[in-house]
Design a protein around this motif. Structure first.
Motif, mmCIF file in Angstrom:
data_model
loop_
_atom_site.group_PDB
_atom_site.id
_atom_site.type_symbol
_atom_site.label_atom_id
_atom_site.label_comp_id
_atom_site.label_asym_id
_atom_site.label_seq_id
_atom_site.Cartn_x
_atom_site.Cartn_y
_atom_site.Cartn_z
ATOM 1 N N ASP A 108 -17.474 68.784 6.988
ATOM 2 C CA ASP A 108 -16.424 69.705 7.442
ATOM 3 C C ASP A 108 -16.520 69.916 8.945
ATOM 4 O OD1 ASP A 108 -15.601 70.208 4.794
ATOM 5 O OD2 ASP A 108 -17.055 71.837 4.575
ATOM 6 N N MET A 109 -17.771 69.874 9.438
ATOM 7 C CA MET A 109 -18.037 70.182 10.834
ATOM 8 C C MET A 109 -19.011 69.166 11.424
ATOM 9 S SD MET A 109 -18.510 74.359 10.545
ATOM 10 C CE MET A 109 -18.834 74.557 12.294
ATOM 11 N N SER A 110 -19.212 69.266 12.732
ATOM 12 C CA SER A 110 -20.195 68.472 13.447
ATOM 13 C C SER A 110 -21.075 69.441 14.224
ATOM 14 C CB SER A 110 -19.498 67.509 14.408
ATOM 15 O OG SER A 110 -20.433 66.740 15.131
ATOM 16 N N PHE A 111 -22.184 68.960 14.786
ATOM 17 C CA PHE A 111 -22.996 69.848 15.614
ATOM 18 C C PHE A 111 -22.226 70.266 16.862
ATOM 19 C CE2 PHE A 111 -26.705 68.589 13.146
ATOM 20 C CZ PHE A 111 -27.435 69.769 13.131
ATOM 21 N N VAL A 112 -21.504 69.325 17.461
ATOM 22 C CA VAL A 112 -20.752 69.624 18.682
ATOM 23 C C VAL A 112 -19.267 69.371 18.442
ATOM 24 C CG1 VAL A 112 -20.428 69.087 21.117
ATOM 25 C CG2 VAL A 112 -22.722 68.984 20.120
ATOM 26 N N GLY A 113 -18.460 70.340 18.810
ATOM 27 C CA GLY A 113 -17.014 70.237 18.651
ATOM 28 C C GLY A 113 -16.396 71.606 18.825
ATOM 29 N N PRO A 114 -15.093 71.706 18.876
ATOM 30 C CA PRO A 114 -14.434 73.008 19.044
ATOM 31 C C PRO A 114 -14.716 73.935 17.874
ATOM 32 C CG PRO A 114 -12.847 71.334 18.421
ATOM 33 C CD PRO A 114 -14.119 70.618 18.713
ATOM 34 N N LEU A 142 -20.540 73.363 15.492
ATOM 35 C CA LEU A 142 -21.388 74.550 15.545
ATOM 36 C C LEU A 142 -21.433 75.109 16.962
ATOM 37 C CD1 LEU A 142 -24.519 73.475 13.458
ATOM 38 C CD2 LEU A 142 -22.899 75.269 12.876
ATOM 39 N N THR A 143 -21.336 74.217 17.940
ATOM 40 C CA THR A 143 -21.410 74.638 19.325
ATOM 41 C C THR A 143 -20.497 73.774 20.183
ATOM 42 O OG1 THR A 143 -22.921 75.124 21.170
ATOM 43 C CG2 THR A 143 -23.348 73.107 19.904
ATOM 44 N N SER A 144 -20.236 74.240 21.375
ATOM 45 C CA SER A 144 -19.378 73.517 22.314
ATOM 46 C C SER A 144 -19.598 74.088 23.705
ATOM 47 C CB SER A 144 -17.903 73.667 21.929
ATOM 48 O OG SER A 144 -17.485 75.017 22.106
ATOM 49 N N GLU A 145 -19.080 73.418 24.711
ATOM 50 C CA GLU A 145 -19.152 73.962 26.068
ATOM 51 C C GLU A 145 -18.446 75.306 26.131
ATOM 52 O OE1 GLU A 145 -19.265 70.270 29.160
ATOM 53 O OE2 GLU A 145 -17.404 70.471 28.014
ATOM 54 N N TYR A 169 -13.101 68.674 26.778
ATOM 55 C CA TYR A 169 -14.205 67.985 26.078
ATOM 56 C C TYR A 169 -13.673 66.766 25.327
ATOM 57 C CZ TYR A 169 -17.450 66.936 22.282
ATOM 58 O OH TYR A 169 -18.258 66.283 21.378
ATOM 59 N N LEU A 170 -12.497 66.891 24.739
ATOM 60 C CA LEU A 170 -11.887 65.777 24.006
ATOM 61 C C LEU A 170 -11.745 64.548 24.898
ATOM 62 C CD1 LEU A 170 -10.401 64.558 21.546
ATOM 63 C CD2 LEU A 170 -8.312 65.669 22.372
ATOM 64 N N ALA A 176 -23.979 61.381 25.173
ATOM 65 C CA ALA A 176 -24.765 62.008 26.238
ATOM 66 C C ALA A 176 -24.311 63.445 26.476
ATOM 67 C CB ALA A 176 -24.646 61.196 27.525
ATOM 68 N N LEU A 177 -23.006 63.664 26.480
ATOM 69 C CA LEU A 177 -22.482 65.015 26.667
ATOM 70 C C LEU A 177 -22.876 65.903 25.493
ATOM 71 C CD1 LEU A 177 -20.790 67.071 28.192
ATOM 72 C CD2 LEU A 177 -18.745 66.118 27.119
ATOM 73 N N ASP A 178 -22.796 65.367 24.274
ATOM 74 C CA ASP A 178 -23.200 66.135 23.093
ATOM 75 C C ASP A 178 -24.669 66.538 23.180
ATOM 76 O OD1 ASP A 178 -20.669 65.842 22.129
ATOM 77 O OD2 ASP A 178 -21.216 64.720 20.331
ATOM 78 N N ALA A 179 -25.521 65.609 23.617
ATOM 79 C CA ALA A 179 -26.947 65.902 23.743
ATOM 80 C C ALA A 179 -27.173 67.026 24.747
ATOM 81 C CB ALA A 179 -27.702 64.649 24.174
ATOM 82 N N SER A 180 -26.427 67.009 25.846
ATOM 83 C CA SER A 180 -26.538 68.054 26.859
ATOM 84 C C SER A 180 -26.113 69.406 26.294
ATOM 85 C CB SER A 180 -25.675 67.692 28.067
ATOM 86 O OG SER A 180 -25.621 68.753 28.998
#
Length: 195
Positions: A108-114, A142-145, A169-170, A176-180
């Motif tokens: 349903d979700m990812s670690f990084v995304g809106p 779960l998280t995003s910039e 972000y899209l 690399a951005l996700d890791a940051s």
């Protein structure tokens, strides 16, 4: 983000969400017991959110507000004001969102995304900025910039700022951005501060 990167991202989500649930299971138990001792009702609540390709899904969180799903327009004023110190601590350090590891594992979700939003707020955001439809091109995260910058969005101004950061972000998303973002999120969880 190409096909290979999307596959790697999904594999990362599966492996680390499963590992996280196993490793953090004692933390889940302690939080659930603390919440049950302070208030009646379930320790975890579920709520419908809108996700990838505009499809609804059920999100899970530790219950740190008073009935947030019934009157979303009143959440910031009423529910947060009634929160206990434990509930405020869980929200400040984003520990209330630990049950969403199950959402990540399910896809349903990812670690990084809106951050996934409720239809109630999406309709209001779309009335101000129809570009919200671009959010449907990504799995919510779960998280995003935007989450690191804005924290909880309790005003339309913050929601629109979050939207603009998510659409940016899209355009730039990469492993690399996700890791940051994940590294900054870990620091934020430990410190309780926004970036």
């Amino acid at each position: 983000m190409g096909c290979v990167q999307r596959t790697v991202k999904r594999l990362f989500d599966i492996v680390f969400s499963l590992a996280g649930m196993i490793i953090l299971s004692p933390v889940y138990l302690v939080i659930a017991i603390m919440l049950k001792r302070q208030k009646n009702g379930p320790a975890i609540f579920s709520q419908e959110r809108i996700g990838y390709r505009g499809k609804p899904f059920t999100i899970y969180k530790f219950r740190t507000m008073s009935e947030p799903e019934k009157e979303p327009q009143l959440v910031a004023k009423s529910s947060i004001g009634q929160s206990t110190k434990t509930e405020l601590f869980l929200r400040e350090h984003h520990l209330d969102e630990l049950p969403q590891l199950w959402n990540v594992l399910k896809g349903d979700m990812s670690f990084v995304g809106p951050r996934p939003e409720r239809r109630f707020y999406i309709d209001k955001i779309m009335a101000n900025d129809p570009s919200y439809v671009l959010i449907y091109e990504m799995r919510p995260g779960l998280t995003s910039e935007a989450t690191l910058y804005n924290g909880y969005t309790d005003t339309m101004e913050k929601m629109l700022i979050r939207l603009h950061m998510d659409t940016d972000y899209l355009k730039r998303r990469s492993l690399a951005l996700d890791a940051s973002i994940i590294a900054k999120t870990f620091i934020s969880i430990v410190s309780g501060k926004k970036f």
